[in-house]
Design a protein around this motif. Structure first.
Motif: not given
Length: 252
Positions: A142-147, A193, A12, A64, A196
């Motif tokens: 944060h967005h739901n893709q943040k690890k 979380r 992104r 990453h 977006t």
């Protein structure tokens, strides 16, 4: 013209950086690194940093945490200044960056937003005066893709506060239980979380009968790319050493 290598080029942030660089005639991308190349770019894209052959003024990393050590090794070998914007770095990687900064200039920040780093200055100005009487808490979204959780930025804010206190606080990562004491010696970090959300951080000072809140909201990822590019241009002209956003703000 500054020649830039993008690590995490097809993620992104890599895509946002490509768009901003394309709009600036003083910047150009000469190569990219991505573990999982998906598209053909106007420049070579490698799966590992060891494959790099292009000369460049600086490398920007939004990838990453697991790939950062190999990137650091390659930058040292190729004498490339490195901007690290990747979060979730472990202590071994942080120590590696510190050692590498004896050879090349390295810029590290868990948040490249200029606004967040001005917020840090504000937190450091007011926290000592509130230490004796106020509970301090940080809520990040944060967005739901943040690890990773809590976010690197939440930890950055917490560390900035702690650096100014007479007695640094113990971090508590969320709370559950029925008989919590919630002493002033704790600083709670809470992660949300969903959807977006690019990023929202609220620092809460809760004292007897009064509350102070300082909040930063990221409305798009453009702010992080803008800060990273400013950092890259700054770093490209620096000698070996470790740099951060405060160094960038102080020279402005």
């Amino acid at each position: 013209m500054k020649k830039i290598i993008l690590s995490g080029v097809q993620g992104r942030m890599g895509q946002v950086l490509q768009a901003q660089i394309a709009a600036d005639p003083k910047l150009t991308v000469v190569a990219g690194i991505d573990q999982h190349p998906k598209i053909t770019a106007a420049f070579p894209v490698y799966t590992t940093p060891a494959e790099l052959t292009e000369a460049a003024d600086v490398v920007i990393d939004f990838s990453h945490h697991s790939v950062v050590p190999d990137l650091v090794k390659a930058c040292v070998e190729k004498n490339l200044p490195l901007v690290v914007a990747t979060t979730g770095l472990d202590n071994d990687t942080k120590a590696m960056l510190q050692v590498a900064s004896n050879v090349i200039p390295i810029f590290v920040s868990a948040n490249m937003s200029l606004g967040i780093n001005v917020l840090i200055k504000a937190l450091q100005a007011i926290s000592p005066a509130l230490e004796a009487d106020f509970n301090m808490e940080i809520v990040e979204k944060h967005h739901n893709q943040k690890k990773d959780a809590p976010s690197g930025t939440a930890l950055l804010l917490a560390d900035a506060i702690n650096d100014t206190l007479a007695e640094p606080k113990t971090y508590i990562y969320g709370r559950h239980g029925l008989e919590l004491d919630n002493p002033l010696s704790e600083l709670g970090l809470h992660a949300v979380r969903g959807g977006t959300i690019p990023g929202e951080h609220t620092v809460i000072y809760a004292g007897p009968d009064e509350i102070i809140e300082l909040k930063h909201t990221a409305l798009s990822r453009d702010i992080f790319a803008n800060g990273a590019l400013k950092a890259a241009v700054f770093l490209a002209d620096q000698p070996a050493g470790m740099y951060d956003m405060q160094d960038l703000l102080n020279q402005a």
